[in-house]
Design a protein around this motif. Sequence first.
Motif, PDB file in Angstrom:
ATOM      1  N   ASN A   5       0.768  -1.078  -0.034  1.00 34.11           N
ATOM      2  CA  ASN A   5      -0.126  -0.086  -0.061  1.00 34.11           C
ATOM      3  C   ASN A   5       0.908   1.275  -0.054  1.00 34.11           C
ATOM      4  OD1 ASN A   5      -1.924   1.991   0.356  1.00 34.11           O
ATOM      5  ND2 ASN A   5      -2.541   1.724   2.383  1.00 34.11           N
ATOM      6  N   GLU A   6       0.957   1.860  -1.448  1.00 36.50           N
ATOM      7  CA  GLU A   6       1.833   2.938  -1.322  1.00 36.50           C
ATOM      8  C   GLU A   6       1.071   4.224  -1.154  1.00 36.50           C
ATOM      9  OE1 GLU A   6       4.373   2.157  -4.759  1.00 36.50           O
ATOM     10  OE2 GLU A   6       5.607   0.484  -3.694  1.00 36.50           O
ATOM     11  N   GLY A  13     -10.676   1.331  11.793  1.00 38.77           N
ATOM     12  CA  GLY A  13     -12.200   0.666  12.255  1.00 38.77           C
ATOM     13  C   GLY A  13     -12.326  -0.318  11.336  1.00 38.77           C
ATOM     14  N   TRP A  14     -13.726  -0.207  10.548  1.00 34.43           N
ATOM     15  CA  TRP A  14     -14.445  -1.312  10.055  1.00 34.43           C
ATOM     16  C   TRP A  14     -14.166  -0.907   8.493  1.00 34.43           C
ATOM     17  CZ3 TRP A  14     -16.947   2.219  13.014  1.00 34.43           C
ATOM     18  CH2 TRP A  14     -17.611   2.828  12.467  1.00 34.43           C
ATOM     19  N   ARG A  15     -13.094  -0.080   8.069  1.00 32.80           N
ATOM     20  CA  ARG A  15     -13.039   0.429   6.733  1.00 32.80           C
ATOM     21  C   ARG A  15     -12.044  -0.528   5.789  1.00 32.80           C
ATOM     22  NH1 ARG A  15     -14.283   4.203  10.075  1.00 32.80           N
ATOM     23  NH2 ARG A  15     -16.088   5.538   9.669  1.00 32.80           N
ATOM     24  N   VAL A  16     -12.555  -0.603   4.542  1.00 33.75           N
ATOM     25  CA  VAL A  16     -11.466  -1.188   3.613  1.00 33.75           C
ATOM     26  C   VAL A  16     -10.850  -0.244   2.399  1.00 33.75           C
ATOM     27  CG1 VAL A  16     -11.585  -3.316   1.940  1.00 33.75           C
ATOM     28  CG2 VAL A  16     -12.908  -3.499   4.166  1.00 33.75           C
ATOM     29  N   LEU A  17      -9.937  -0.431   2.223  1.00 36.56           N
ATOM     30  CA  LEU A  17      -9.035   0.316   1.149  1.00 36.56           C
ATOM     31  C   LEU A  17      -9.086  -0.304  -0.124  1.00 36.56           C
ATOM     32  CD1 LEU A  17      -7.633   3.086   0.597  1.00 36.56           C
ATOM     33  CD2 LEU A  17      -5.806   2.207   0.880  1.00 36.56           C
ATOM     34  N   VAL A  18      -9.681  -0.028  -1.043  1.00 30.88           N
ATOM     35  CA  VAL A  18      -9.750  -0.715  -2.412  1.00 30.88           C
ATOM     36  C   VAL A  18      -9.217  -0.018  -3.464  1.00 30.88           C
ATOM     37  CG1 VAL A  18     -11.293  -1.947  -4.079  1.00 30.88           C
ATOM     38  CG2 VAL A  18     -11.939  -1.973  -1.520  1.00 30.88           C
ATOM     39  N   LYS A  19      -8.443  -0.302  -4.179  1.00 27.01           N
ATOM     40  CA  LYS A  19      -7.806   0.073  -5.521  1.00 27.01           C
ATOM     41  C   LYS A  19      -8.782  -0.196  -6.549  1.00 27.01           C
ATOM     42  CE  LYS A  19      -3.560   1.076  -7.823  1.00 27.01           C
ATOM     43  NZ  LYS A  19      -2.203   0.940  -8.041  1.00 27.01           N
ATOM     44  N   PRO A  20      -9.562   0.648  -7.281  1.00 28.17           N
ATOM     45  CA  PRO A  20     -10.484   0.030  -8.131  1.00 28.17           C
ATOM     46  C   PRO A  20      -9.672  -0.276  -9.473  1.00 28.17           C
ATOM     47  CG  PRO A  20     -11.182   2.256  -7.332  1.00 28.17           C
ATOM     48  CD  PRO A  20      -9.760   1.852  -6.567  1.00 28.17           C
ATOM     49  N   LYS A  21     -10.247  -1.305 -10.140  1.00 24.60           N
ATOM     50  CA  LYS A  21      -9.701  -1.427 -11.453  1.00 24.60           C
ATOM     51  C   LYS A  21      -9.802  -0.689 -12.594  1.00 24.60           C
ATOM     52  CE  LYS A  21     -10.240  -4.860 -15.113  1.00 24.60           C
ATOM     53  NZ  LYS A  21     -11.260  -5.252 -15.998  1.00 24.60           N
ATOM     54  N   GLU A  22      -8.915  -0.375 -13.047  1.00 21.10           N
ATOM     55  CA  GLU A  22      -8.774   0.782 -14.294  1.00 21.10           C
ATOM     56  C   GLU A  22      -9.515  -0.189 -15.361  1.00 21.10           C
ATOM     57  OE1 GLU A  22      -4.938   2.227 -15.343  1.00 21.10           O
ATOM     58  OE2 GLU A  22      -4.250   2.545 -13.237  1.00 21.10           O
ATOM     59  N   VAL A  23     -10.375   1.143 -15.844  1.00 23.12           N
ATOM     60  CA  VAL A  23     -11.461   0.718 -17.037  1.00 23.12           C
ATOM     61  C   VAL A  23     -11.237   1.620 -18.050  1.00 23.12           C
ATOM     62  CG1 VAL A  23     -13.699   0.484 -17.837  1.00 23.12           C
ATOM     63  CG2 VAL A  23     -13.002  -0.491 -15.618  1.00 23.12           C
ATOM     64  N   VAL A  51      -8.567  -5.229  -2.586  1.00 23.10           N
ATOM     65  CA  VAL A  51      -8.232  -4.849  -1.193  1.00 23.10           C
ATOM     66  C   VAL A  51      -7.021  -4.602  -0.995  1.00 23.10           C
ATOM     67  CG1 VAL A  51      -8.936  -5.454   1.018  1.00 23.10           C
ATOM     68  CG2 VAL A  51     -10.301  -6.086  -0.702  1.00 23.10           C
ATOM     69  N   MET A  52      -6.473  -3.365  -0.625  1.00 27.47           N
ATOM     70  CA  MET A  52      -5.054  -2.851  -0.448  1.00 27.47           C
ATOM     71  C   MET A  52      -4.936  -3.016   1.092  1.00 27.47           C
ATOM     72  SD  MET A  52      -3.885  -2.692  -3.480  1.00 27.47           S
ATOM     73  CE  MET A  52      -2.347  -1.798  -3.224  1.00 27.47           C
ATOM     74  N   ALA A  53      -5.990  -2.706   2.075  1.00 28.02           N
ATOM     75  CA  ALA A  53      -5.517  -2.608   3.227  1.00 28.02           C
ATOM     76  C   ALA A  53      -6.877  -2.725   3.953  1.00 28.02           C
ATOM     77  CB  ALA A  53      -4.719  -1.371   3.811  1.00 28.02           C
ATOM     78  N   MET A  54      -6.885  -3.099   5.441  1.00 25.89           N
ATOM     79  CA  MET A  54      -8.361  -3.055   5.936  1.00 25.89           C
ATOM     80  C   MET A  54      -8.053  -2.819   7.454  1.00 25.89           C
ATOM     81  SD  MET A  54      -9.415  -6.972   4.824  1.00 25.89           S
ATOM     82  CE  MET A  54     -10.876  -6.966   5.749  1.00 25.89           C
ATOM     83  N   GLY A  85      -4.224   8.680  -3.837  1.00 26.27           N
ATOM     84  CA  GLY A  85      -3.174   8.596  -2.870  1.00 26.27           C
ATOM     85  C   GLY A  85      -2.074   9.394  -2.988  1.00 26.27           C
ATOM     86  N   LYS A  86      -0.978   9.261  -2.289  1.00 22.28           N
ATOM     87  CA  LYS A  86       0.147   9.922  -2.406  1.00 22.28           C
ATOM     88  C   LYS A  86       0.912   9.594  -3.549  1.00 22.28           C
ATOM     89  CE  LYS A  86       3.550   7.707   0.682  1.00 22.28           C
ATOM     90  NZ  LYS A  86       4.118   7.661   1.810  1.00 22.28           N
ATOM     91  N   ASP A  87       0.892   8.218  -4.090  1.00 26.30           N
ATOM     92  CA  ASP A  87       1.545   7.698  -5.373  1.00 26.30           C
ATOM     93  C   ASP A  87       0.659   8.116  -6.642  1.00 26.30           C
ATOM     94  OD1 ASP A  87      -1.021   6.451  -4.985  1.00 26.30           O
ATOM     95  OD2 ASP A  87      -0.167   4.296  -4.971  1.00 26.30           O
ATOM     96  N   GLY A  88      -0.333   8.851  -6.436  1.00 27.21           N
ATOM     97  CA  GLY A  88      -1.282   9.335  -7.649  1.00 27.21           C
ATOM     98  C   GLY A  88      -2.266   8.468  -8.045  1.00 27.21           C
ATOM     99  N   ASP A  89      -2.585   7.152  -7.487  1.00 28.69           N
ATOM    100  CA  ASP A  89      -3.553   6.557  -8.034  1.00 28.69           C
ATOM    101  C   ASP A  89      -4.835   7.041  -7.218  1.00 28.69           C
ATOM    102  OD1 ASP A  89      -1.745   4.948  -9.829  1.00 28.69           O
ATOM    103  OD2 ASP A  89      -1.210   3.649  -8.382  1.00 28.69           O
ATOM    104  N   SER A  90      -6.026   6.517  -8.033  1.00 26.23           N
ATOM    105  CA  SER A  90      -7.282   6.605  -7.313  1.00 26.23           C
ATOM    106  C   SER A  90      -7.351   5.365  -6.243  1.00 26.23           C
ATOM    107  CB  SER A  90      -8.505   6.709  -8.213  1.00 26.23           C
ATOM    108  OG  SER A  90      -8.144   7.909  -8.958  1.00 26.23           O
ATOM    109  N   TYR A  91      -8.080   5.534  -5.106  1.00 28.83           N
ATOM    110  CA  TYR A  91      -8.695   4.539  -4.141  1.00 28.83           C
ATOM    111  C   TYR A  91     -10.010   4.915  -3.756  1.00 28.83           C
ATOM    112  CZ  TYR A  91      -3.624   3.366  -3.910  1.00 28.83           C
ATOM    113  OH  TYR A  91      -2.276   3.020  -4.305  1.00 28.83           O
TER     114      TYR A  91
END
Length: 117
Positions: A5-6, A13-23, A51-54, A85-91
């Motif tokens: 996870n960059e 808490g109960w949150r999940v960080l997801v990196k959406p698939k690029e379309v 799922v990148m982190a939980m 994110g700081k890496d420029g990708d969408s989450y």
Amino acid sequence: MSLNNESGIIPVGWRVLVKPKEVAEKSKGGIILTTETNKEREQMANTTGIVMAMGDQCYNDVIKPWCKVGDKVIFAKYAGLLYRGKDGDSYRMINDKDVTGVLEADVDLVDPYLAKN
């Protein structure tokens, strides 16, 4: 726990960080369209990702969690909030209960709103 996870985004808490698939949206001639409007629509319409982190409380209220870091998951179209994110990708940060399914690694879903014929 996280999967390379960059993003600099750590769910709590109960949150999940997801990196959406690029379309990539394509024109009728097969040209990939990459305007900002298309990117925004892609981010809102995309319903699968990794799922990148939980957070530390994910699935504490169930016997067995139905996803884990590294899984390809399905989630509701408007679930959670979008972040860059700081890496420029969408989450997308979603609640653990917003995960509606887990996909096998070789399965890809196509959102009918993005699939224009």
